[in-house]
Design a protein around this motif. Structure first.
Motif, short mmCIF file in Angstrom:
data_model
loop_
_atom_site.label_atom_id
_atom_site.label_comp_id
_atom_site.label_asym_id
_atom_site.label_seq_id
_atom_site.Cartn_x
_atom_site.Cartn_y
_atom_site.Cartn_z
N ARG A 242 1.31 5.39 -7.43
CA ARG A 242 1.13 4.58 -5.85
C ARG A 242 -0.14 4.66 -5.95
N GLU B 275 -0.39 0.86 -4.17
CA GLU B 275 -0.05 1.22 -2.71
C GLU B 275 -1.12 1.53 -2.07
N THR B 276 -2.30 1.89 -2.86
CA THR B 276 -3.70 2.23 -2.14
C THR B 276 -4.43 1.53 -2.27
N TYR C 122 -3.42 -2.07 -2.10
CA TYR C 122 -2.99 -2.64 -1.04
C TYR C 122 -3.42 -2.20 0.55
N ARG C 123 -3.95 -1.29 0.90
CA ARG C 123 -3.61 -0.40 1.66
C ARG C 123 -5.45 -0.62 2.64
N ASP C 124 -6.01 -0.21 0.97
CA ASP C 124 -7.80 -0.16 1.80
C ASP C 124 -7.91 -0.99 1.01
N ASP C 125 -7.92 -2.71 0.27
CA ASP C 125 -8.62 -3.80 -0.26
C ASP C 125 -7.73 -4.49 -0.24
N ASN C 126 -6.75 -5.32 0.39
CA ASN C 126 -5.56 -5.78 0.37
C ASN C 126 -6.06 -7.31 0.30
N TRP D 131 -6.19 -7.03 -4.02
CA TRP D 131 -4.99 -6.36 -4.13
C TRP D 131 -4.09 -7.99 -4.81
N GLU E 276 7.56 -1.82 -0.31
CA GLU E 276 6.04 -1.99 -0.14
C GLU E 276 5.41 -1.82 -2.19
#
Length: 389
Positions: free
Chosen positions: A333, A336-337, A339-343, A346, A187
């Motif tokens: 990271r 990663e934040t 990637y998960r919150d606003d793909n 990202w 990830e």
């Protein structure tokens, strides 16, 4: 006649029953507790630490006796698998890997790109479990594996085999197991932080100095390459964003180091990505944490202490971020934040999983310190507090 047929049927059925002819008696196995991996002159060198589960049972039952003696085997080969099988050739009994607790890599082995390959091997092997911890070192792996825990603590409870117990008391550099290592590589930002071991002689036994293991640095690995080894002063800011953080001490300014000792705990962290109108991604970081005063030499007010703790933690976070971003290390990271919150965002800004890390990527840093208590006393020193009364 019926009895004869029944007996014949029982005999035929008994032939179909499985037996235990291929079973392995537990006391006849050799139990591997840890692996060490080195690389030298084009060859892979593998070390194995053997654990005596019988002595562990005696220690838990209170029978006493020496429980921390370690046996370390060594073998080499052109590949990790070849070295393992060469190690098997020197073992008295079948070596069981189901209790494997740790793997220590030398710096040369990591630079040779062996970490991901060996992690893949251990993940596929039928006996191993995900609860094995990974470490890196510059010191001799054999010497590290021969270090015995203090007070004859069993090897199964050593710093290598069970690092979480020590981490819960001082949450500085978090241990990483096989499962977490795979997740970190898979990830964004595809970077893993591995505790870096050193041999220390800060302890003393009756017969002289005693070797112990010290963890104050972290190796950062990405794309199967060693990016950097981060020192203690840089890792200070990283600990506050670790999900598993329990408690640790925070140093105030140099002027106050000898005056106040602060313990922080019960951390609550929230990192929120913010996309500006020009498409630039920045982050709002909110940290709420409790603090206790452990040592106090001069009388202080609550507000003054909270302000100074806030400033010290803020300085640690920014020092860590600016040092690591220059090496393209996403220590918090943030990739990663996003990637998960606003793909969708990202995907637009990332490159190989890593988002751009600039000087102003941290848009705001809010630290809320709740000073819960000062131990058994008020915010004044115990000795000499009545002199002015």
């Amino acid at each position: 006649m019926k009895k004869k047929k029944l007996c014949l049927l029982l005999i035929v059925c008994s032939l179909l029953l499985s037996g235990c002819w291929d079973a392995n008696e537990p006391e006849r196995l050799v139990y591997a507790n840890g692996f060490g991996v080195d690389y030298k002159d084009g060859k892979v060198i593998v070390y194995v630490q053997i654990i005596n589960l019988g002595s562990l049972a005696k220690a838990e039952s209170g029978a006493g006796g020496s429980t921390s003696k370690a046996d370390v085997g060594r073998a080499e080969g052109h590949t990790f698998e070849e070295a393992i099988f060469n190690l098997y050739h020197t073992s008295d009994r079948r070596m069981y890997l189901g209790h494997l607790s740790f793997v220590v890599f030398s710096e040369q082995a990591i630079k040779a790109g062996m970490l991901e390959h060996i992690a893949d091997f251990l993940d596929r092997y039928r006996e191993t479990r995900y609860r094995m911890y990974f470490f890196a070192t510059k010191d001799s792996i054999k010497d590290i594996m021969l270090v015995s825990p203090i007070e004859n603590i069993p090897l199964a409870f050593s710093r290598l085999s069970d690092p979480h117990d020590n981490y819960r008391q001082s949450s500085f550099i978090p241990p990483i197991d096989l499962r977490e290592l795979i997740i970190n590589f898979d990830e964004p930002p595809h970077q893993a932080q591995i505790p870096f071991l050193q041999i220390s002689k800060k302890w003393t036994a009756q017969d002289g100095p005693k070797k112990e293991l010290l963890i104050e640095k972290a190796a950062i690995i990405s794309s199967n390459k060693l990016i950097s080894i981060l020192p203690k002063e840089i890792m200070n800011g990283a600990r506050l964003t670790n999900e598993e953080f329990v408690r640790d001490s925070v140093y105030l300014s140099k002027r106050r180091n000898a005056d106040v000792s602060v313990l922080v705990y019960d951390k609550k962290l929230k990192i929120k990505p913010v996309v500006d109108k020009d498409g630039k991604v920045r982050f709002d970081i909110k940290l709420k944490i409790n603090a206790n005063i452990q040592m106090l030499k001069e009388q202080e007010t609550v507000n003054a202490l909270k302000k100074e703790i806030n400033q010290a933690m803020r300085a640690e976070v920014y020092r860590t971020y600016h040092f690591t971003r220059k090496q393209k290390i996403d220590i918090f990271r943030l990739s990663e934040t996003l990637y998960r919150d606003d793909n969708k965002t990202w995907k637009k800004v990332q490159k190989n999983g890593l988002i751009p890390l600039e000087a102003d990527t941290i848009k705001s840093l809010s630290i809320n310190v709740q000073l819960k208590n000062s131990g058994k006393m008020e915010l004044s020193p115990i000795i000499g507090e009545k002199k002015g009364r």
